[in-house]
Design an enzyme around this catalytic site. Sequence first.
Site, PDB file in Angstrom:
ATOM      1  CB  SER A  42     -41.464   7.175   4.219  1.00 19.30           C
ATOM      2  OG  SER A  42     -40.591   6.804   5.222  1.00 19.30           O
ATOM      3  CE  LYS A  43     -45.769  12.936   7.640  1.00 18.85           C
ATOM      4  NZ  LYS A  43     -46.870  12.106   7.062  1.00 18.85           N
ATOM      5  NE  ARG A  44     -39.177   3.995   7.182  1.00 21.73           N
ATOM      6  CZ  ARG A  44     -38.028   3.541   6.660  1.00 21.73           C
ATOM      7  NH1 ARG A  44     -36.960   3.796   7.121  1.00 21.73           N
ATOM      8  NH2 ARG A  44     -38.113   2.779   5.474  1.00 21.73           N
TER       9      ARG A  44
ATOM     10  N   GLY B 284     -36.752  11.984   7.669  1.00 26.57           N
ATOM     11  CA  GLY B 284     -36.509  13.288   8.085  1.00 26.57           C
ATOM     12  C   GLY B 284     -37.536  14.110   7.298  1.00 26.57           C
TER      13      GLY B 284
END
Length: 471
Positions: free
Chosen positions: A238-240, A242
């Site tokens: 997911s976005k977290r 990177g």
Amino acid sequence: MTQVRTRFAPSPTGYLHVGGARTALFSWLFARHHGGAFVLRIEDTDLERSTAESVNAILEGMTWLGLEYDEGPFFQTRRFDRYQAVIDELMAKGLAYRCDCPRERLDALREEQMAKRLKPRYDGHCRGREVDPAKPHVIRFRNPDSGSVVVDDIIRGRVVFSNEELDDLVIRRSDGSPTYNLSVVVDDMDMGITHVIRGDDHLNNTPRQVNILRALGKEAPRYAHVPMILGDDGARLSKRHGAVSVIQYRDEGFLPEALLNYLVRLGWSHGDQEIFSLDEMIEYFDLAEVNKAASVFNTEKLRWLNQHYITHGDPARIAHLLSPHLGRLDIDPAQGPDLVEVVKAQQGRAATLVELAAISAFFYRDFEDYDPKAAKKHLRPVAREPLARARAALETLDDWTPEALHALVDGIAADLGVKMGKVAQPLRVAVVGRAASPGIDLTLWLVGREACLRRIDRALAHIDARAGDEG
Ligand code: GLU
């Protein structure tokens, strides 16, 4: 044999992320391998979450990766009449029915089932009822009560779903819009899709889709459910973790061929080969060899591949791709040495185009500060003489070529009775600000006479100031 037809069917509710890109790549490769067609379909029936920006981002990502489609993009929102016609057909056959069960009833039913530890499912309450079409209602598909759906998934193997586990799913919402499972079935059928390749989060929808297809008297396509991609902590990517959007990778200086090569190996292998040209991918790709287990995204490996493609890429193409990254540093590559020559000199030295731009900036403008370690080591009083001699010789050199520059540096070292490095290293730090750069001849040649002289003067002043401080 019928022609292979695959599709990529993103919902335009965000960017094209790497998981979607890999699914698209697998679908594309499978179609190309079999000389078939690849269809792009935008599943935009969720009017609240779908956006035009997202459609553009998906198209931009596909174009950048070079995943060209043979048909489409088809938009589901333009096909509502067709979905309605299929719903009418199911109604006419008695395979779908109106349901006006109020939310409270459905909630109570669910709670009751949960309390009994049963899987929540609609109980078919409206199956035999006459529901006034003028009043708010949904339309449900009449799922078979018994039997099972066997899915011979190309990746997952045989998966058997009992019809008793499935309920009568809603195929048309009360606002008249079709639901995902209905529109997918109609589209896959109308578009002649032979192989549905998609994320395995859709595996549980498959028996429902197969049942609707059967109700319409159609054969189900083959299915291949691709396992998900995990971050290095084992959680779904997911976005977290990177960058996950394809365009973000572009902006971070990755080459499309590196990302494609990385994605194809994420869950698929061909012996122990790591580097695949596009033609090789197309030739070797086989869905049956896709791993059943989830894969872990490894940024280091992606960087390694990117470095490989930068190092071995055609310099003119790398220069073309590098240009905007220099632009972001406010550098206009037209105002300085030939960018293709700069790329040839620097190709093996960076893992991304952003890094390549950063280490090439000194060819186009004076660097700001010396690397302190390099300056401390190489810009010492002992370097004054070789630098001063180099300055004088460079100023009058007729033939500004790498060969002549090489001979010039060599000659100064011979005159002073020192190794070439004793001249080249101070000169390099003077001209580029740090201890690493391409060969000194190429470096001086590309930086150009004027900037070389200016920067040597600055280094001489630096040495003198330092001698003053230390003396
Ligand atoms: N639109 C769905 C999604 O983006 C994919 C549906 C499908 O491939 O069947 O998850």
